[in-house]
Design a protein around this motif. Sequence first.
Motif, PDB file in Angstrom:
ATOM      1  N   CYS A 192      30.896 -37.014  -9.630  1.00 22.13           N
ATOM      2  CA  CYS A 192      30.547 -35.636  -9.238  1.00 22.13           C
ATOM      3  C   CYS A 192      31.779 -34.863  -8.791  1.00 22.13           C
ATOM      4  O   CYS A 192      31.923 -33.674  -9.097  1.00 22.13           O
ATOM      5  N   LEU A 194      33.468 -33.685 -11.861  1.00 24.00           N
ATOM      6  CA  LEU A 194      32.746 -32.554 -12.457  1.00 24.00           C
ATOM      7  C   LEU A 194      33.029 -31.269 -11.681  1.00 24.00           C
ATOM      8  O   LEU A 194      33.255 -30.208 -12.270  1.00 24.00           O
ATOM      9  N   ILE A 212      32.596 -28.208 -14.371  1.00 24.57           N
ATOM     10  CA  ILE A 212      31.624 -28.483 -15.432  1.00 24.57           C
ATOM     11  C   ILE A 212      30.220 -28.189 -14.899  1.00 24.57           C
ATOM     12  O   ILE A 212      29.809 -28.712 -13.858  1.00 24.57           O
ATOM     13  N   ALA A 221      26.106 -38.265 -14.946  1.00 24.45           N
ATOM     14  CA  ALA A 221      27.352 -37.558 -14.648  1.00 24.45           C
ATOM     15  C   ALA A 221      28.417 -37.869 -15.689  1.00 24.45           C
ATOM     16  O   ALA A 221      29.149 -36.976 -16.145  1.00 24.45           O
ATOM     17  N   LYS A 256      28.229 -35.909 -18.831  1.00 24.08           N
ATOM     18  CA  LYS A 256      28.801 -34.559 -18.797  1.00 24.08           C
ATOM     19  C   LYS A 256      30.295 -34.590 -19.138  1.00 24.08           C
ATOM     20  O   LYS A 256      30.834 -33.624 -19.666  1.00 24.08           O
ATOM     21  N   LEU A 257      30.948 -35.711 -18.819  1.00 21.44           N
ATOM     22  CA  LEU A 257      32.372 -35.864 -19.161  1.00 21.44           C
ATOM     23  C   LEU A 257      32.547 -36.302 -20.612  1.00 21.44           C
ATOM     24  O   LEU A 257      33.547 -35.984 -21.246  1.00 21.44           O
TER      25      LEU A 257
END
Length: 889
Positions: A124, A127, A132, A20, A23-24
């Motif tokens: 999460c 996100l 995202i 996760a 993704k950031l």
Amino acid sequence: MDVITTHLNADFDCLGAMIAAHKLYPEALMVFSGSQEKSMRDFFLKSSSYVLNFTRFKDLDLGKVTRLILVDCQHSSRIGRFAELLERPGIAIHIYDHHPESSGDIKMSGGIIRDCGSSTAILCRILEEREIAITPIEATLMMLGIYEDTGSLTFVSTTEDDFMAAAWLLRQGGSLSTVGDFMTQELTSDQVSLLNDLLKSLQSITLNGVEVSIAHSSVDYYIGDIAILAHMMRDMENLEALFLVVEMGNRVYIVARSRIPEVNVGDVLRDLGGGGHATAASATIKELTLIQVLSNLEKSLRQKVNPRRVARDIMSSPVKTMTADTLIAAARELLTRYNVNAMPVMSGNKMIGIISRRIVEKALYHSLGQLPVSEYMHTEFLRTSPDTPIQDIQEYFIRQNRRFAPVFAKEELIGVITRTDLLRSMYAGEALYDLAREDIPTKSKELARQMKGRLSPRVLQILSSAGKIGDELDLQVYAVGGFVRDLLLGTENLDIDITVEGDGILFAETFASRFGCRCKGHIKFGTAVIVFPDGFKIDVASTRLEYYETPAALPVVERSSLKMDLYRRDFTINTLAIQLNQSDFGLLIDYFGAQRDLQEQNIRVLHNLSFVEDPTRVFRAIRFEQRLGFHIARHTENLIKNAVKMDFLHKLGGKRLLSELVIIFKERDPFGAVERMANLGLLRFIHPVLKLDAMNRRLLEEVKPVISWFELLFLDRKYEKWVVYFLALCEILTHDEFIEVCKRLAVSEHYREKLAEMRRLGERVLDAFNRRGAKCRPLQPSEIYRLFNDLAVEVLLYLMARTKSEEAKKALSLYFTKLQGVHTILTGDDILALGVARGPMVGELLEQLLAARLNGAVMSRDDELNFIRQAIVNNVVFSQQDTGPCSES
């Protein structure tokens, strides 16, 4: 180079959180700090394709790492060789963890730490908020992390965030069947043998009325995943608090689980070098025997286990009541005003019943609104004392299907306990809307050490003295609001607000007399101001609640409890309180999830009608968002848009609206707030045609550097910064429209006429500069002086920001830096002494002398005397000409 890592012996929550976080931070490398749990190793063996995105530690150049992103960990001792980076100057450390903030020793420069069932869930939610996109495989891996750390969403430590994150992952294509395959684990023969030994050794001890269970064993080799055994034993034996202590080789491992607030296992195991949540924690201990660890554990338990809580610990006080003859229709109004679902009914000083909102609504449905509440109130209720165990109240609520219990000291009603109070004492909750009625735990934390490190000795002494005065008067005293918020943010704030549960004016008067201060009280509002001899001020208030009889009206104030006092405030981040009484000095009180919103940088209202009751909060939300670099939470922004759509801001009085605008314009950089106001459609409430177009956008952006330049001159000229921004904002308005705005904002008639006239004169000056052609000679300093000297500083700064003429900018700069303070040495008396007759000639000579000094023609007193004498000899009196920017003299 960015690197994402986690603790040694990584589990599925570590894996999910790392993915996760990637993704950031898409450019970051994912690197395990060391080994993984057996379940993780088995996972990688079965799913080798997933390993491709990870970098091996031996392939990493630590010297190139500039930012370290840690997930599920705050301890330097648990990240292997990555701990070497913590000593490197300039390294950025971002942490995303669900363990309590106080449990770690790594100082973070970014990220989020908050209580949650899993670290993956925290990431999460970020996100999801940022929209995202993730793949189904990524969703499945993240779901594994949440399900492992929450026991498939069944552990007591599970929060709403975990459920919400799992639901979002399911929508992104996460596979529950895959999660189930990896979560279903059979015990190994070693684990079965260890479980049998632990069950045989299980014993319970009672500390402060609380039963704590301890099981221990010793083996010669390492057995993994003993946390599974802790959960099995807890469920098999129905245990409230369990500690497993297992010696394996030269280490002793402890796994602890708790279902009750009296046993904070994270706090207990911190004494033994471990840590974790209040409900789940662990520790690994070297160089001590099993017997020594058990002895140390018992010592920690005896110190840390809290006594069973009783009614006085959770009751709400003071109590709002109604009389027996109150009509049903009036009862509904009272229940709504005080935001409660039930209220005691009194006959004199004696409680005779309880009336609930449900009964009131049904009675009104049957047209019984004109009957007294005594006709339909509940007359049977549990009479609790301050020492009644909470367990007894819980059983009463469950068995009798009740939601309200009064608390008596002999015959006096001193408090009430609602179902919400009970739930809040038992479970953690989520900071949602109408927070006074949500099941949110009161979070507390010791800040005494932080206060000593961040506050000046004088401020610390004042707060300490306030607590001592409170003790003498038997009053509970708190520092509240923005002062506390900024203390946690590490920002200096000397605007100290003190709230007193009881008589705040008595407290203020006592404090003032003791320390030689002045005190001004306001009996109607229960407030006072303490003024020290050097002018330093402290605001004091009695705890109170506020309710609004109509939208946008001023509030009606009544005495209340600390919680309800904090509930009346604008945003959660301003609801923190620090106790100042000596016994609990530095104790932080957080009823409404403010610490979480500070960590997540949220501006969040406390209930859905916040902007209806006080629309000025819309402007305050924007101001705090821009000042702190936070963001208005999504639901709060939706409530703002609703208030705008419903035109509640039109009901605001001009003075209140102007006050909010002035504060915004006094901020370090108001442009962001103005832009936000424009985007939310707020400018039309100042004037229907006001908007942020390209022209005044440029002008507003130009004001900041102009003001910065002016303040760096350190000139002894006072001015109002807000007026410069106000003029810039209104630049697109005509003269008549500007007057209308000033009237809307209740600007005094004298001041608005003065502002409008100066604005008009300033525009005329700029127009004159813009009309100057190349053949026009440069202006003399005296001409510049006459052009600008009658204009206010605010108007001149507005003109400097507005003009595109370099000549005008240079003229304004020259005026501020060299001309505005120039004056003649000679006075009118000096000229009279030279033989000039008293009359207009004296003034004309002084003006011409000033022009000569401004133009550099005279420098000294002798120069001035010679200038005047020559004028007298020649019998020349120079008349003043209206020398505009292009005139000849």
